[in-house]
Design a protein around this motif. Structure first.
Motif, mmCIF file in Angstrom:
data_model
loop_
_atom_site.group_PDB
_atom_site.id
_atom_site.type_symbol
_atom_site.label_atom_id
_atom_site.label_comp_id
_atom_site.label_asym_id
_atom_site.label_seq_id
_atom_site.Cartn_x
_atom_site.Cartn_y
_atom_site.Cartn_z
ATOM 1 N N MET A 137 -14.542 14.843 2.875
ATOM 2 C CA MET A 137 -15.243 14.822 4.162
ATOM 3 C C MET A 137 -15.682 16.211 4.589
ATOM 4 S SD MET A 137 -15.638 11.724 4.801
ATOM 5 C CE MET A 137 -16.162 11.628 6.491
ATOM 6 N N ARG A 138 -16.527 16.816 3.785
ATOM 7 C CA ARG A 138 -17.141 18.061 4.171
ATOM 8 C C ARG A 138 -18.371 17.766 5.009
ATOM 9 N NH1 ARG A 138 -12.682 19.247 1.226
ATOM 10 N NH2 ARG A 138 -12.512 21.465 0.815
ATOM 11 N N PHE A 139 -18.560 18.574 6.044
ATOM 12 C CA PHE A 139 -19.664 18.369 6.975
ATOM 13 C C PHE A 139 -20.758 19.414 6.774
ATOM 14 C CE2 PHE A 139 -18.540 15.262 10.276
ATOM 15 C CZ PHE A 139 -17.275 14.921 9.832
ATOM 16 N N GLY A 140 -21.979 19.025 7.087
ATOM 17 C CA GLY A 140 -23.042 19.991 7.224
ATOM 18 C C GLY A 140 -22.858 20.779 8.522
ATOM 19 N N ARG A 170 -18.536 12.067 1.338
ATOM 20 C CA ARG A 170 -17.252 11.607 0.812
ATOM 21 C C ARG A 170 -16.748 12.605 -0.210
ATOM 22 N NH1 ARG A 170 -16.122 6.323 -2.981
ATOM 23 N NH2 ARG A 170 -13.935 6.785 -3.351
ATOM 24 N N GLY A 171 -15.504 12.670 -0.316
ATOM 25 C CA GLY A 171 -14.846 13.632 -1.187
ATOM 26 C C GLY A 171 -13.646 14.021 -0.366
ATOM 27 N N VAL A 214 -22.886 4.732 7.986
ATOM 28 C CA VAL A 214 -22.194 4.954 6.722
ATOM 29 C C VAL A 214 -23.103 4.397 5.636
ATOM 30 C CG1 VAL A 214 -20.137 4.519 5.349
ATOM 31 C CG2 VAL A 214 -19.959 4.676 7.839
ATOM 32 N N LEU A 262 -13.063 22.132 7.489
ATOM 33 C CA LEU A 262 -11.832 21.392 7.243
ATOM 34 C C LEU A 262 -10.672 22.351 7.041
ATOM 35 C CD1 LEU A 262 -10.592 18.568 6.700
ATOM 36 C CD2 LEU A 262 -11.216 18.902 4.299
ATOM 37 N N TYR A 280 -23.094 11.468 11.894
ATOM 38 C CA TYR A 280 -22.383 11.456 13.170
ATOM 39 C C TYR A 280 -23.269 12.100 14.234
ATOM 40 C CZ TYR A 280 -18.080 10.573 10.536
ATOM 41 O OH TYR A 280 -17.116 10.023 9.726
ATOM 42 N N SER A 322 -19.424 8.069 15.053
ATOM 43 C CA SER A 322 -20.087 7.628 13.833
ATOM 44 C C SER A 322 -21.391 6.906 14.154
ATOM 45 C CB SER A 322 -19.153 6.684 13.061
ATOM 46 O OG SER A 322 -19.797 6.187 11.913
ATOM 47 N N TYR A 357 -9.972 19.719 11.767
ATOM 48 C CA TYR A 357 -11.136 20.583 11.637
ATOM 49 C C TYR A 357 -11.121 21.603 12.772
ATOM 50 C CZ TYR A 357 -13.245 16.850 8.764
ATOM 51 O OH TYR A 357 -13.504 15.905 7.809
ATOM 52 N N TYR A 368 -22.168 9.980 5.422
ATOM 53 C CA TYR A 368 -21.936 9.583 6.806
ATOM 54 C C TYR A 368 -22.809 10.426 7.739
ATOM 55 C CZ TYR A 368 -17.608 8.336 4.329
ATOM 56 O OH TYR A 368 -16.696 7.860 3.417
ATOM 57 N N GLU A 395 -15.705 5.533 7.678
ATOM 58 C CA GLU A 395 -16.026 6.630 8.575
ATOM 59 C C GLU A 395 -14.799 7.121 9.335
ATOM 60 O OE1 GLU A 395 -16.894 3.522 8.944
ATOM 61 O OE2 GLU A 395 -17.177 2.943 11.047
ATOM 62 N N GLN A 396 -14.886 8.365 9.752
ATOM 63 C CA GLN A 396 -13.800 8.960 10.513
ATOM 64 C C GLN A 396 -13.962 8.662 11.995
ATOM 65 O OE1 GLN A 396 -14.571 12.983 9.126
ATOM 66 N NE2 GLN A 396 -12.544 13.036 8.228
ATOM 67 N N ARG A 446 -21.162 8.130 -1.159
ATOM 68 C CA ARG A 446 -20.987 7.699 0.227
ATOM 69 C C ARG A 446 -21.317 8.866 1.145
ATOM 70 N NH1 ARG A 446 -16.355 3.443 1.533
ATOM 71 N NH2 ARG A 446 -17.289 2.679 -0.391
ATOM 72 N N ASP A 463 -10.827 23.874 3.506
ATOM 73 C CA ASP A 463 -11.563 25.092 3.184
ATOM 74 C C ASP A 463 -10.987 26.346 3.827
ATOM 75 O OD1 ASP A 463 -14.576 23.149 3.433
ATOM 76 O OD2 ASP A 463 -13.449 23.714 1.644
ATOM 77 N N LEU A 514 -18.396 21.862 11.354
ATOM 78 C CA LEU A 514 -16.980 21.542 11.263
ATOM 79 C C LEU A 514 -16.440 22.059 9.941
ATOM 80 C CD1 LEU A 514 -18.076 19.326 13.322
ATOM 81 C CD2 LEU A 514 -16.126 17.977 12.549
ATOM 82 N N PHE A 519 -24.679 15.447 12.635
ATOM 83 C CA PHE A 519 -23.998 15.969 11.456
ATOM 84 C C PHE A 519 -24.046 14.937 10.337
ATOM 85 C CE2 PHE A 519 -21.872 19.695 13.129
ATOM 86 C CZ PHE A 519 -21.746 19.439 14.491
ATOM 87 N N PHE A 577 -7.131 14.191 9.455
ATOM 88 C CA PHE A 577 -7.822 15.451 9.172
ATOM 89 C C PHE A 577 -7.736 16.378 10.393
ATOM 90 C CE2 PHE A 577 -10.252 13.633 5.570
ATOM 91 C CZ PHE A 577 -10.167 12.285 5.862
#
Lengths: 107, 111
Positions: free
Chosen positions: A95-98, A92-93, A48, B45, A35, A45, B35, A33, B99-100, A31, B59, B43, A88, B33
């Motif tokens: 929710m770590r972002f680039g 999923r996991g 997805v 976490l 943004y 968002s 951030y 996402y 989605e958040q 999964r 993190d 971002l 961005f 969450f």
């Protein structure tokens, strides 16, 4: 540890041109996402993507997911100024972002 | 519409102060969450929570703690604020793995 890498980090485009933003991630995930963040605003968002091969389109933006390659793309078609923002991807996991791609569309 | 609200848009605190950032969501989301967002770093976490009274480190949890006594509320606590905690803090909530939804953010300055 899950790592999410986006490139490019900065993108300056002419109106009417096409371009692709890439999002690579390091561990298996089904999964992904996308943004958008406008300057001074929070994130909203866009897409997805729920499974391998998923493709979603909204206006001039199209997102796809290849879970085997651990890669998602955000394709911009015929860019317009209103698309200027930071984009961005997140995985999923937990929710770590680039790091984000700051897109500027110039006339 | 899902609404995620944060207690302050702008906050200025002194080094060593204890700082509370509050986040409230109105859609009965299980997941919440925190951030921080810094230029060029995206971002990151800090902490997240999948249920009341549950918390998990993200993190960069050092220097922060969290509290989730009620499902709709998730608080971020800076035990002793330092200048390197000057940042934009974003709260988000989600249902399951969907989605958040993000709050408007709190821009914290520590002097």
């Amino acid at each position: 540890e899950l790592k999410v890498e986006q490139n490019p980090l900065f993108l300056s485009m002419q109106e009417g041109k096409n371009y692709t933003i890439y999002c690579n991630y390091s561990t298996t995930s089904d999964r992904l996402y996308w943004y958008r963040q406008d300057p001074g605003k929070s994130l909203e968002s866009l897409f997805v993507l729920l499974s391998n091969g998923a493709v979603k389109q909204e206006g001039r933006l199209m997102a796809s997911l290849d879970t085997k390659a651990r890669l998602s793309t955000l394709h911009i078609t015929a860019a317009v100024h209103d698309l200027s923002a930071t984009y961005f991807c997140a995985v999923r996991g937990d929710m770590r972002f680039g790091a984000g791609t700051r897109l500027t569309v110039k006339p | 519409d899902v609404k995620v609200t944060q207690s302050s848009r702008y906050l200025v605190k002194r080094t060593g102060e204890k700082v509370f950032l509050e986040c409230v969501q109105d859609m009965d989301h299980e997941n919440m969450f925190w951030y921080r967002q810094d230029p060029g770093l995206g971002l990151r976490l800090i902490y997240f929570s999948y249920d009341v009274k549950m918390k998990e480190k993200g993190d960069i949890p050092e220097g922060y703690s969290v509290s989730r006594e009620k499902k709709e509320r998730f608080s971020l606590i800076l035990e002793s604020a330092s200048t390197n905690q000057t940042s934009m803090y974003l709260c988000a909530s989600s249902w399951d793995t969907y989605e958040q939804y993000f709050g408007p953010g709190t821009r914290l300055t520590v002097t």
